[in-house]
Design a protein around this motif. Structure first.
Motif, PDB file in Angstrom:
ATOM      1  N   GLN A  49       0.831  -1.214   0.000  1.00 53.10           N
ATOM      2  CA  GLN A  49       0.000   0.000   0.000  1.00 53.10           C
ATOM      3  C   GLN A  49       0.858   1.253   0.000  1.00 53.10           C
ATOM      4  O   GLN A  49       0.556   2.218  -0.707  1.00 53.10           O
ATOM      5  CB  GLN A  49      -0.926   0.008   1.216  1.00 53.10           C
ATOM      6  CG  GLN A  49      -2.012  -1.046   1.170  1.00 53.10           C
ATOM      7  CD  GLN A  49      -2.793  -1.144   2.470  1.00 53.10           C
ATOM      8  OE1 GLN A  49      -2.578  -0.376   3.407  1.00 53.10           O
ATOM      9  NE2 GLN A  49      -3.703  -2.109   2.540  1.00 53.10           N
ATOM     10  N   LEU A  50       1.952   1.227   0.760  1.00 57.08           N
ATOM     11  CA  LEU A  50       2.861   2.378   0.815  1.00 57.08           C
ATOM     12  C   LEU A  50       3.550   2.594  -0.524  1.00 57.08           C
ATOM     13  O   LEU A  50       3.601   3.731  -1.032  1.00 57.08           O
ATOM     14  CB  LEU A  50       3.906   2.174   1.919  1.00 57.08           C
ATOM     15  CG  LEU A  50       4.930   3.296   2.091  1.00 57.08           C
ATOM     16  CD1 LEU A  50       4.229   4.565   2.583  1.00 57.08           C
ATOM     17  CD2 LEU A  50       6.010   2.877   3.069  1.00 57.08           C
ATOM     18  N   VAL A  51       4.055   1.535  -1.127  1.00 54.37           N
ATOM     19  CA  VAL A  51       4.729   1.654  -2.418  1.00 54.37           C
ATOM     20  C   VAL A  51       3.725   2.114  -3.476  1.00 54.37           C
ATOM     21  O   VAL A  51       4.052   2.964  -4.315  1.00 54.37           O
ATOM     22  CB  VAL A  51       5.401   0.324  -2.810  1.00 54.37           C
ATOM     23  CG1 VAL A  51       5.959   0.387  -4.217  1.00 54.37           C
ATOM     24  CG2 VAL A  51       6.508  -0.018  -1.826  1.00 54.37           C
ATOM     25  N   LYS A  52       2.508   1.598  -3.427  1.00 53.38           N
ATOM     26  CA  LYS A  52       1.465   2.014  -4.361  1.00 53.38           C
ATOM     27  C   LYS A  52       1.174   3.496  -4.209  1.00 53.38           C
ATOM     28  O   LYS A  52       0.944   4.206  -5.184  1.00 53.38           O
ATOM     29  CB  LYS A  52       0.203   1.201  -4.136  1.00 53.38           C
ATOM     30  CG  LYS A  52      -0.940   1.586  -5.052  1.00 53.38           C
ATOM     31  CD  LYS A  52      -2.205   0.862  -4.691  1.00 53.38           C
ATOM     32  CE  LYS A  52      -3.356   1.420  -5.498  1.00 53.38           C
ATOM     33  NZ  LYS A  52      -4.639   1.192  -4.869  1.00 53.38           N
ATOM     34  N   LEU A  53       1.181   3.991  -2.987  1.00 52.83           N
ATOM     35  CA  LEU A  53       0.928   5.407  -2.718  1.00 52.83           C
ATOM     36  C   LEU A  53       1.978   6.284  -3.406  1.00 52.83           C
ATOM     37  O   LEU A  53       1.653   7.318  -3.993  1.00 52.83           O
ATOM     38  CB  LEU A  53       0.930   5.653  -1.219  1.00 52.83           C
ATOM     39  CG  LEU A  53       0.695   7.088  -0.754  1.00 52.83           C
ATOM     40  CD1 LEU A  53      -0.738   7.492  -1.053  1.00 52.83           C
ATOM     41  CD2 LEU A  53       0.989   7.192   0.731  1.00 52.83           C
ATOM     42  N   PHE A  54       3.246   5.864  -3.365  1.00 53.20           N
ATOM     43  CA  PHE A  54       4.306   6.644  -3.995  1.00 53.20           C
ATOM     44  C   PHE A  54       4.300   6.495  -5.517  1.00 53.20           C
ATOM     45  O   PHE A  54       4.763   7.367  -6.216  1.00 53.20           O
ATOM     46  CB  PHE A  54       5.664   6.245  -3.446  1.00 53.20           C
ATOM     47  CG  PHE A  54       5.912   6.769  -2.072  1.00 53.20           C
ATOM     48  CD1 PHE A  54       6.037   8.132  -1.832  1.00 53.20           C
ATOM     49  CD2 PHE A  54       6.004   5.904  -0.996  1.00 53.20           C
ATOM     50  CE1 PHE A  54       6.234   8.621  -0.568  1.00 53.20           C
ATOM     51  CE2 PHE A  54       6.209   6.387   0.289  1.00 53.20           C
ATOM     52  CZ  PHE A  54       6.326   7.747   0.508  1.00 53.20           C
ATOM     53  N   ALA A  55       3.770   5.365  -5.994  1.00 57.53           N
ATOM     54  CA  ALA A  55       3.726   5.154  -7.444  1.00 57.53           C
ATOM     55  C   ALA A  55       2.480   5.810  -7.968  1.00 57.53           C
ATOM     56  O   ALA A  55       2.278   6.145  -9.045  1.00 57.53           O
ATOM     57  CB  ALA A  55       3.736   3.668  -7.774  1.00 57.53           C
TER      58      ALA A  55
END
Length: 146
Positions: free
Chosen positions: A140-146
């Motif tokens: 979820q965190l990586v998706k937020l930055f992507a």
């Protein structure tokens, strides 16, 4: 078609993430470089040294991981998958799968943390919400930055 659209989603997410990382590295280098020059001129050696170390570290990370080149590679992959998608209706199932496999063989490796978010995005796009998978906090965190 789902496999091709997934590959497009995955490549696009990686491209966005690496583009943003490159911008963050450039911003940090600009700010730290400016801070180093300003403090050097004002004769504050400690802050100038810290800012210089930050510039050197970010530059080294940028040189080793080269997010700009990774973003460009993922953009090329996305274009290849989109090209296949546009030709897919004229290919047989085996021909389409063969073309997809060829593109995947030369495709850039992406972050595994974006695989399941891309999977979910692809399924949402095709109206298959019943097959969505739950994302970990890291995803979820990586998706937020992507």
């Amino acid at each position: 078609m789902l496999d091709i659209d997934y590959a497009v989603c995955f490549s696009e997410a990686n491209c966005r993430l690496f583009t943003r990382l490159k911008k963050v590295f450039v911003l940090i280098n600009l700010l730290a470089g400016s801070a180093a020059m300003t403090t050097l001129l004002s004769k504050n050696a400690t802050i100038a040294a810290i800012a210089g170390i930050v510039v050197a570290m970010i530059s080294m990370i940028d040189l080793v991981y080269d997010p700009g080149a990774a973003a460009a590679a993922h953009m090329r992959d996305k274009q290849a998958f989109l090209s296949l998608r546009s030709r897919y209706s004229r290919l047989s199932l085996e021909g389409g799968d063969s073309e997809l496999a060829k593109i995947k063989m030369s495709a850039t490796h992406g972050l595994q943390s974006l695989a399941r978010p891309a999977h979910n995005e692809n399924l949402r796009h095709h109206g298959r919400k019943e097959y969505l998978v739950e994302l970990s906090r890291w995803e979820q965190l990586v998706k937020l930055f992507a």
